[in-house]
Design a protein around this motif. Structure first.
Motif, PDB file in Angstrom:
ATOM      1  N   ARG A   1      29.120  11.267  42.387  1.00  0.00           N
ATOM      2  CA  ARG A   1      29.482  10.592  43.636  1.00  0.00           C
ATOM      3  C   ARG A   1      30.414  11.468  44.484  1.00  0.00           C
ATOM      4  NH1 ARG A   1      33.815   5.804  42.343  1.00  0.00           N
ATOM      5  NH2 ARG A   1      33.902   5.896  44.613  1.00  0.00           N
ATOM      6  N   ASP A   2      30.328  12.775  44.267  1.00  0.00           N
ATOM      7  CA  ASP A   2      31.202  13.709  44.971  1.00  0.00           C
ATOM      8  C   ASP A   2      30.577  14.168  46.293  1.00  0.00           C
ATOM      9  OD1 ASP A   2      29.205  14.912  43.492  1.00  0.00           O
ATOM     10  OD2 ASP A   2      30.410  16.635  42.880  1.00  0.00           O
ATOM     11  N   PHE A   3      30.267  13.197  47.146  1.00  0.00           N
ATOM     12  CA  PHE A   3      29.650  13.491  48.440  1.00  0.00           C
ATOM     13  C   PHE A   3      30.618  13.120  49.558  1.00  0.00           C
ATOM     14  CE2 PHE A   3      26.252  12.469  45.439  1.00  0.00           C
ATOM     15  CZ  PHE A   3      25.426  13.585  45.569  1.00  0.00           C
ATOM     16  N   SER A   4      30.712  13.974  50.549  1.00  0.00           N
ATOM     17  CA  SER A   4      31.618  13.733  51.665  1.00  0.00           C
ATOM     18  C   SER A   4      31.032  12.697  52.616  1.00  0.00           C
ATOM     19  CB  SER A   4      31.876  15.039  52.428  1.00  0.00           C
ATOM     20  OG  SER A   4      30.687  15.472  53.076  1.00  0.00           O
ATOM     21  N   GLU A   5      31.899  12.099  53.420  1.00  0.00           N
ATOM     22  CA  GLU A   5      31.444  11.145  54.419  1.00  0.00           C
ATOM     23  C   GLU A   5      30.492  11.816  55.401  1.00  0.00           C
ATOM     24  OE1 GLU A   5      30.798   7.840  56.864  1.00  0.00           O
ATOM     25  OE2 GLU A   5      31.467   8.011  54.778  1.00  0.00           O
ATOM     26  N   ALA A   6      30.757  13.088  55.725  1.00  0.00           N
ATOM     27  CA  ALA A   6      29.887  13.822  56.653  1.00  0.00           C
ATOM     28  C   ALA A   6      28.475  13.933  56.090  1.00  0.00           C
ATOM     29  CB  ALA A   6      30.453  15.210  56.941  1.00  0.00           C
ATOM     30  N   PHE A   7      28.369  14.204  54.784  1.00  0.00           N
ATOM     31  CA  PHE A   7      27.036  14.290  54.184  1.00  0.00           C
ATOM     32  C   PHE A   7      26.376  12.919  54.135  1.00  0.00           C
ATOM     33  CE2 PHE A   7      24.280  13.692  50.508  1.00  0.00           C
ATOM     34  CZ  PHE A   7      23.273  14.575  50.856  1.00  0.00           C
ATOM     35  N   ILE A   8      27.143  11.883  53.798  1.00  0.00           N
ATOM     36  CA  ILE A   8      26.568  10.535  53.729  1.00  0.00           C
ATOM     37  C   ILE A   8      26.007  10.127  55.080  1.00  0.00           C
ATOM     38  CG2 ILE A   8      27.066   8.099  53.308  1.00  0.00           C
ATOM     39  CD1 ILE A   8      29.162   8.998  51.256  1.00  0.00           C
ATOM     40  N   VAL A   9      26.708  10.471  56.150  1.00  0.00           N
ATOM     41  CA  VAL A   9      26.215  10.176  57.496  1.00  0.00           C
ATOM     42  C   VAL A   9      24.904  10.920  57.752  1.00  0.00           C
ATOM     43  CG1 VAL A   9      26.649  10.509  59.957  1.00  0.00           C
ATOM     44  CG2 VAL A   9      28.464   9.632  58.474  1.00  0.00           C
ATOM     45  N   ASP A  10      24.848  12.208  57.383  1.00  0.00           N
ATOM     46  CA  ASP A  10      23.615  12.990  57.550  1.00  0.00           C
ATOM     47  C   ASP A  10      22.464  12.366  56.762  1.00  0.00           C
ATOM     48  OD1 ASP A  10      24.847  14.807  59.191  1.00  0.00           O
ATOM     49  OD2 ASP A  10      25.038  16.379  57.671  1.00  0.00           O
ATOM     50  N   PHE A  11      22.737  11.990  55.522  1.00  0.00           N
ATOM     51  CA  PHE A  11      21.727  11.402  54.630  1.00  0.00           C
ATOM     52  C   PHE A  11      21.214  10.090  55.211  1.00  0.00           C
ATOM     53  CE2 PHE A  11      20.755   8.722  50.846  1.00  0.00           C
ATOM     54  CZ  PHE A  11      19.726   9.487  50.312  1.00  0.00           C
ATOM     55  N   GLU A  12      22.114   9.242  55.644  1.00  0.00           N
ATOM     56  CA  GLU A  12      21.751   7.946  56.214  1.00  0.00           C
ATOM     57  C   GLU A  12      20.910   8.105  57.477  1.00  0.00           C
ATOM     58  OE1 GLU A  12      24.461   4.127  56.585  1.00  0.00           O
ATOM     59  OE2 GLU A  12      24.976   5.588  58.149  1.00  0.00           O
ATOM     60  N   GLN A  13      21.350   8.969  58.374  1.00  0.00           N
ATOM     61  CA  GLN A  13      20.629   9.169  59.632  1.00  0.00           C
ATOM     62  C   GLN A  13      19.269   9.804  59.396  1.00  0.00           C
ATOM     63  OE1 GLN A  13      23.356  11.372  62.132  1.00  0.00           O
ATOM     64  NE2 GLN A  13      24.507   9.522  62.684  1.00  0.00           N
ATOM     65  N   TRP A  14      19.175  10.694  58.420  1.00  0.00           N
ATOM     66  CA  TRP A  14      17.889  11.324  58.080  1.00  0.00           C
ATOM     67  C   TRP A  14      16.893  10.272  57.599  1.00  0.00           C
ATOM     68  CZ3 TRP A  14      16.102  11.834  52.826  1.00  0.00           C
ATOM     69  CH2 TRP A  14      14.904  12.531  52.716  1.00  0.00           C
ATOM     70  N   LEU A  15      17.316   9.396  56.709  1.00  0.00           N
ATOM     71  CA  LEU A  15      16.430   8.338  56.218  1.00  0.00           C
ATOM     72  C   LEU A  15      15.974   7.433  57.360  1.00  0.00           C
ATOM     73  CD1 LEU A  15      18.321   7.324  52.952  1.00  0.00           C
ATOM     74  CD2 LEU A  15      16.021   8.297  53.049  1.00  0.00           C
ATOM     75  N   GLN A  16      16.920   7.013  58.184  1.00  0.00           N
ATOM     76  CA  GLN A  16      16.600   6.099  59.282  1.00  0.00           C
ATOM     77  C   GLN A  16      15.675   6.743  60.304  1.00  0.00           C
ATOM     78  OE1 GLN A  16      20.581   5.206  60.552  1.00  0.00           O
ATOM     79  NE2 GLN A  16      20.857   3.548  59.069  1.00  0.00           N
ATOM     80  N   ARG A  17      15.815   8.038  60.465  1.00  0.00           N
ATOM     81  CA  ARG A  17      14.995   8.755  61.447  1.00  0.00           C
ATOM     82  C   ARG A  17      13.587   9.038  60.929  1.00  0.00           C
ATOM     83  NH1 ARG A  17      18.207  12.640  61.822  1.00  0.00           N
ATOM     84  NH2 ARG A  17      17.193  14.137  60.435  1.00  0.00           N
ATOM     85  N   GLU A  18      13.465   9.363  59.666  1.00  0.00           N
ATOM     86  CA  GLU A  18      12.202   9.832  59.111  1.00  0.00           C
ATOM     87  C   GLU A  18      11.324   8.736  58.501  1.00  0.00           C
ATOM     88  OE1 GLU A  18      10.938  12.984  59.149  1.00  0.00           O
ATOM     89  OE2 GLU A  18      12.612  13.504  60.470  1.00  0.00           O
TER      90      GLU A  18
END
Length: 207
Positions: free
Chosen positions: A145-162
């Motif tokens: 669970r060593d993920f930064s908030e910046a990465f979580i935002v990228d991951f979330e937006q990528w899923l929502q976009r794709e």
């Protein structure tokens, strides 16, 4: 209020039961919990509403293989397992099965925002890595669970976009009895789901 987290773990066997992406919800109830009161907390105990859970492929024939994303879900509800088992709202779900030796201190993670790929698992290399300084996958047991908030935002937006929210593939092995083609919410231009019937999934196994 603590910062939100992303938990990544290996789905060693994917029957469409743990997780169970059916009826517009994805639930994680019978896997990734601490087996005894004295055990270390696991994903189900640690995750809170707003956190992301990501299941990656394992080496077994009952999974999608390493380097794959089997599912991701944002936790929108967390309730006690005892309530989940007796709530008619969740009746008939494959992970609501039978008697459980211990329900005290156990929970269920519920998501209305999930992306389940199953045997159509997505290559992890597609996930944005601009803010990722280590592997996305957790090799072996437990989770990371060593993920930064910046990465979580990228991951979330990528899923929502794709991808559209919902099911984009059948389980890696079999199909649970409450599985329905009506729950599939993929985009036809990207994915094609085989609708022919398969035999029901194997009985639940311990994680």
């Amino acid at each position: 209020m603590r910062p939100r987290s992303l938990f990544s773990y290996v789905v060693d066997h994917d029957y469409g039961i743990n997780p169970n992406p059916v009826g517009g919800l994805c639930t994680l109830a019978q896997c990734k919990f601490k087996p005894l009161p004295t055990s270390r907390r696991n994903v189900i105990e640690m995750a809170e509403v707003g956190d992301w859970i990501a299941g990656t492929g394992g080496r077994s024939r009952e999974s999608a293989g390493n380097g794959k994303l089997i599912y991701a879900m944002r936790v929108t509800r967390k309730i006690p397992l005892s309530r989940y088992q007796n709530d008619t709202l969740f009746s008939g779900r494959a992970d609501q099965y039978g008697e459980v030796q211990r329900t005290d201190g156990r929970f269920v993670l519920i998501s209305s925002e999930f992306y389940y790929f199953g045997k159509e698992a997505i290559e992890i290399s597609r996930i944005p890595s601009r803010h990722l300084s280590h592997p996305f996958e957790k090799w072996g047991q437990r989770h990371r669970r060593d993920f930064s908030e910046a990465f979580i935002v990228d991951f979330e937006q990528w899923l929502q976009r794709e991808f559209a929210i919902g099911i984009h593939g059948e389980p890696c092995v079999g199909r649970p009895t409450n599985w329905s083609a009506k729950t599939i919410a993929c985009r036809p231009r990207r994915f094609r789901i085989q609708r022919s019937l398969r035999k029901p999934g194997c009985p639940p196994r311990k994680c």
